[in-house]
Enzyme design. Structure first.
Site, short mmCIF file in Angstrom:
data_model
loop_
_atom_site.label_atom_id
_atom_site.label_comp_id
_atom_site.label_asym_id
_atom_site.label_seq_id
_atom_site.Cartn_x
_atom_site.Cartn_y
_atom_site.Cartn_z
N ARG A 164 20.60 42.72 42.48
CA ARG A 164 20.96 43.24 43.82
C ARG A 164 20.25 44.57 44.10
O ARG A 164 20.84 45.50 44.67
CB ARG A 164 22.48 43.44 43.95
CG ARG A 164 23.30 42.16 43.80
CD ARG A 164 23.03 41.18 44.95
NE ARG A 164 24.01 40.11 44.94
CZ ARG A 164 23.92 39.00 44.20
NH1 ARG A 164 22.87 38.81 43.43
NH2 ARG A 164 24.86 38.08 44.27
N SER A 257 30.16 39.78 48.40
CA SER A 257 30.70 40.59 47.30
C SER A 257 30.59 42.07 47.66
O SER A 257 29.53 42.52 48.05
CB SER A 257 29.91 40.36 46.02
OG SER A 257 29.92 39.01 45.67
N GLU A 359 28.07 47.13 46.55
CA GLU A 359 26.82 46.41 46.85
C GLU A 359 26.25 46.81 48.21
O GLU A 359 25.06 47.04 48.34
CB GLU A 359 27.12 44.90 46.81
CG GLU A 359 26.08 44.11 46.09
CD GLU A 359 26.13 42.65 46.49
OE1 GLU A 359 25.62 42.32 47.57
OE2 GLU A 359 26.69 41.86 45.72
N1 EPU Z 1 37.52 35.70 39.54
C1 EPU Z 1 38.88 35.95 39.41
N2 EPU Z 1 39.56 36.41 40.50
C2 EPU Z 1 38.95 36.66 41.69
C3 EPU Z 1 37.56 36.43 41.81
C4 EPU Z 1 36.86 35.94 40.70
O1 EPU Z 1 39.45 35.75 38.36
O2 EPU Z 1 39.64 37.07 42.62
C5 EPU Z 1 36.79 35.14 38.41
C6 EPU Z 1 36.42 33.69 38.71
O3 EPU Z 1 37.44 32.82 38.36
C7 EPU Z 1 35.18 33.47 37.86
C8 EPU Z 1 34.55 34.86 37.82
O4 EPU Z 1 35.54 35.79 38.25
O5 EPU Z 1 35.54 33.12 36.54
C9 EPU Z 1 33.32 34.95 38.70
O6 EPU Z 1 33.62 34.57 40.05
P1 EPU Z 1 32.55 33.76 40.95
O7 EPU Z 1 32.04 32.58 40.22
O8 EPU Z 1 33.18 33.56 42.28
O9 EPU Z 1 31.29 34.72 41.07
P2 EPU Z 1 31.16 36.28 41.25
O10 EPU Z 1 30.64 36.85 39.98
O11 EPU Z 1 32.43 36.85 41.78
C10 EPU Z 1 28.66 36.25 42.01
C11 EPU Z 1 27.87 36.89 43.11
C12 EPU Z 1 28.04 36.10 44.41
C13 EPU Z 1 27.52 34.69 44.18
C14 EPU Z 1 28.33 34.06 43.01
C15 EPU Z 1 27.74 32.73 42.64
C16 EPU Z 1 27.76 39.26 42.63
C17 EPU Z 1 28.25 40.63 42.96
N3 EPU Z 1 28.32 38.26 43.31
O12 EPU Z 1 30.03 36.36 42.39
O13 EPU Z 1 27.21 36.72 45.39
O14 EPU Z 1 27.66 33.89 45.34
O15 EPU Z 1 28.25 34.90 41.84
O16 EPU Z 1 26.50 32.90 41.99
O17 EPU Z 1 26.86 39.12 41.80
C18 EPU Z 1 27.20 38.34 47.14
O18 EPU Z 1 26.42 38.99 46.46
O19 EPU Z 1 27.57 38.72 48.28
C19 EPU Z 1 27.74 37.09 46.62
C20 EPU Z 1 28.67 36.38 47.26
#
Ligand code: EPU
Length: 363
Positions: A164, A257, A359
């Site tokens: 990012r 995010s 971010e």
């Molecule tokens: N989780 C929780 N509770 C929550 C949210 C998440 O326990 O309220 C856990 C989920 O269960 C999962 C883990 O956290 O085990 C990761 O969650 P998720 O797969 O939704 O991905 P993320 O790490 O939260 C990242 C990117 C997203 C992207 C997704 C898919 C960042 C900051 N965010 O989210 O990017 O779509 O992976 O690749 O790297 C963005 O940058 O705006 C964005 C949406």
């Protein structure tokens, strides 16, 4: 070229925060930029480049001259032995570009479906999702220097992409960028507010292979008993996954995010696991460990909480939302969003000793 005064920005930022631009110019062609830079007053005024407004938090009216990028166009520029080279204007909608490339038969961007924003904003934060980052499909971009009017081209190394992150997020002289990268005489020690990205070129592989291995996508593979999905199938699945857990910014204001996923040393991670065995973590190739910021925030009890009209999304704690309507005059203010963000940072720091880094760009 028309300089519009006191322009409402609520429709131009995906948080739908009420704010105005003191002055705004729409950039529909490169000629518009040359005309702007030929005017000594406009050339000297501080500028703020606005793409889709999907990664900004407006905390007040914008005093800098807003350049609203509306540079359009998309085409297959050329083919190399390995890739289709597709070029798109910076003002094109990102998701529409992804859909268009697939309709033309060029796979490679499907994991990045439905990310809000414009083509020109995509390299700024090196957008990424489901195992693919923009830098994996990036060829080069053209930008114009707002001080000299010179148009220059940058390759991937010169964009200094990170998680990012890119050269466009850093001001001159800031750290964390490779030293001495030069492009057409430009010392790329940070190009924040220094240039406007005009068009971006993508290298889309002719020998297309799906990028899988991400838990949510692997679940779809299992559900559909389909081991060799097409690019279009992955696009459809990514759209379904995102729609299920992320709010549509046209319905509920948000910037995706709100914080980056932090990385910690293996020792820090062992310490956190000892206290919270369920912490979601992913080991990285360099030995460090990435933690899921959404999980950290969620486990501090923030899901569904609010400060004024700014809230933590019920289905994904990493996403902050505007609980007012997208065109309500009484929705969240930038101040409420930042108060909520700081309260979240404090409680995650107090519980885990980790500082979450926002971010979006705070304006
Ligand atoms: N989780 C929780 N509770 C929550 C949210 C998440 O326990 O309220 C856990 C989920 O269960 C999962 C883990 O956290 O085990 C990761 O969650 P998720 O797969 O939704 O991905 P993320 O790490 O939260 C990242 C990117 C997203 C992207 C997704 C898919 C960042 C900051 N965010 O989210 O990017 O779509 O992976 O690749 O790297 C963005 O940058 O705006 C964005 C949406």
């Amino acid at each position: 070229m028309l300089v519009e005064k006191n322009v409402p920005l609520q429709a131009f930022n995906s948080f739908h925060i009420v704010a105005k631009a003191h002055a705004l110019v729409r950039i529909a062609s490169e000629a518009d930029l040359h005309a702007l830079l030929a005017d000594p007053v406009l050339r000297a005024s501080p500028k703020f480049v606005l793409g889709g407004g999907s990664n900004i938090v407006l905390t007040g009216d914008v005093k800098a001259l807003v350049l609203k990028v509306e540079l359009m166009g998309r085409l297959l520029l050329m083919e190399t032995a390995k890739d289709f080279i597709v070029e798109a204007g910076a003002g094109e909608n990102w998701h529409e570009l992804v859909a268009w490339t697939l309709a033309q038969g060029y796979g490679g961007l499907e994991n990045l479906a439905l990310i809000p924003g414009t083509v020109g904003a995509a390299p700024v934060q090196n957008i990424g999702a489901y195992g693919v980052e923009l830098q994996d499909r990036f060829d080069s971009l053209d930008a114009i220097d707002l001080q000299t009017g010179q148009v220059f081209t940058l390759n991937a190394a010169q964009c200094a992409f990170g998680y990012r992150d890119s050269v466009f997020k850093h001001g001159p002289g800031t750290a964390a960028l490779p030293d001495g990268l030069a492009a057409g005489g430009h010392q790329l020690l940070g190009l924040k507010d220094r240039c406007v990205i005009l068009r971006v070129r993508f290298a889309l592989p002719k020998a297309w292979k799906p990028v899988l291995g991400y838990a949510d996508l692997d679940k779809k593979i299992a559900e559909h008993a389909c081991t060799q999905p097409t690019a279009q199938q992955i696009f459809d699945w990514v759209c379904q996954i995102r729609r299920a857990k992320l709010p549509d910014p046209q319905v509920i204001g948000n910037v995706g995010s709100f914080f980056k996923n932090p990385t910690v040393t293996p020792e820090q991670c062992v310490d956190i696991i000892a206290r919270d065995p369920k912490v979601v973590h992913y080991p990285l190739a360099d030995g460090s460990v990435k933690l899921a910021a959404g999980w950290l925030i969620d486990s501090c009890g923030w899901r569904g909480k609010s400060v004024g009209q700014a809230g933590v999304y019920e289905k994904q704690a990493l996403v902050l939302v505007n609980r007012g309507g997208v065109d309500s005059p009484f929705g969240a203010t930038g101040g409420e969003v930042m108060t909520l963000a700081r309260a979240i940072q404090t409680s995650v720091y107090e519980r885990f000793g980790i500082r979450l880094e926002p971010e979006p760009v705070v304006v």
